[in-house]
Design a protein around this motif. Structure first.
Motif, mmCIF file in Angstrom:
data_model
loop_
_atom_site.group_PDB
_atom_site.id
_atom_site.type_symbol
_atom_site.label_atom_id
_atom_site.label_comp_id
_atom_site.label_asym_id
_atom_site.label_seq_id
_atom_site.Cartn_x
_atom_site.Cartn_y
_atom_site.Cartn_z
ATOM 1 N N PHE A 65 0.855 -1.184 0.000
ATOM 2 C CA PHE A 65 0.000 0.000 0.000
ATOM 3 C C PHE A 65 0.897 1.242 0.000
ATOM 4 N N HIS B 279 -1.243 4.541 4.204
ATOM 5 C CA HIS B 279 -2.482 3.777 4.018
ATOM 6 C C HIS B 279 -2.288 2.360 4.564
ATOM 7 N N LEU C 193 -4.777 -0.900 6.637
ATOM 8 C CA LEU C 193 -6.080 -1.329 7.135
ATOM 9 C C LEU C 193 -6.028 -1.376 8.655
ATOM 10 N N TYR D 286 -11.856 0.933 2.867
ATOM 11 C CA TYR D 286 -11.151 0.718 1.607
ATOM 12 C C TYR D 286 -11.937 -0.250 0.732
ATOM 13 N N LEU E 174 -7.024 -1.131 -5.691
ATOM 14 C CA LEU E 174 -7.383 -0.667 -4.359
ATOM 15 C C LEU E 174 -7.746 0.814 -4.415
ATOM 16 N N PHE F 15 -9.511 4.180 -1.890
ATOM 17 C CA PHE F 15 -9.710 4.635 -0.521
ATOM 18 C C PHE F 15 -11.134 4.406 -0.044
ATOM 19 N N GLY F 16 -12.108 4.439 -0.942
ATOM 20 C CA GLY F 16 -13.497 4.243 -0.549
ATOM 21 C C GLY F 16 -14.386 3.955 -1.740
ATOM 22 N N GLU G 151 -6.920 5.846 -7.589
ATOM 23 C CA GLU G 151 -6.491 4.456 -7.397
ATOM 24 C C GLU G 151 -5.211 4.455 -6.572
ATOM 25 N N LEU G 152 -5.181 3.636 -5.515
ATOM 26 C CA LEU G 152 -4.025 3.590 -4.628
ATOM 27 C C LEU G 152 -3.025 2.508 -5.018
#
Length: 124
Positions: A65, A69, A71, A92, A103, A105-106, A116-117
């Motif tokens: 990540f 960032h 979890l 996420y 991935l 953020f929401g 996009e992460l």
């Protein structure tokens, strides 16, 4: 007769302990590969259970990540899934396609394909 068809790309998932002692979530994908979701990374393995091999047998690739960032460290990391959508702890979201996992953020970012992460290819 009713035929059950599902568009879910995740067959089943379970919490696993990695050889390092870290807990993660292992999701078996419909192609037979396993996506391992950690607090700060995603990893792809050839088969479910391969992530427990200390020598890395079955490992295909991994992506961390971005900085800042992670979890949350409580409960299940994978909270819900249907079709190619997977909700993760902390809000996420993973969008799982045929070629990659992305991935966000929401939900709003995922819906609009913004911010996009991370992207992890699913091919061998």
């Amino acid at each position: 007769m009713i035929i059950q068809n599902s568009s879910d790309l995740i067959r089943r998932h379970s919490r696993v302990e990695l050889p390092s002692g870290v807990c993660a979530e292992e999701a078996e994908l419909i192609n037979g590969h396993a996506l391992v979701i950690g607090r700060d990374s995603l990893s792809l393995y050839r088969r479910p259970g391969d992530c427990k091999d200390a020598l890395g047998k079955g490992f295909i690739r991994s992506a961390g990540f971005p900085a800042g960032h992670t979890l949350p460290d409580s409960g299940n990391l994978l909270t819900e899934h249907r079709a190619g959508y997977a909700g993760l702890a902390g809000g996420y979201v993973l969008l799982i396609g045929l070629n990659d996992v992305r991935l966000f953020f929401g939900r709003e970012d995922a819906l609009r394909n913004h911010n996009e992460l991370l992207r992890l290819a699913l091919g061998d």
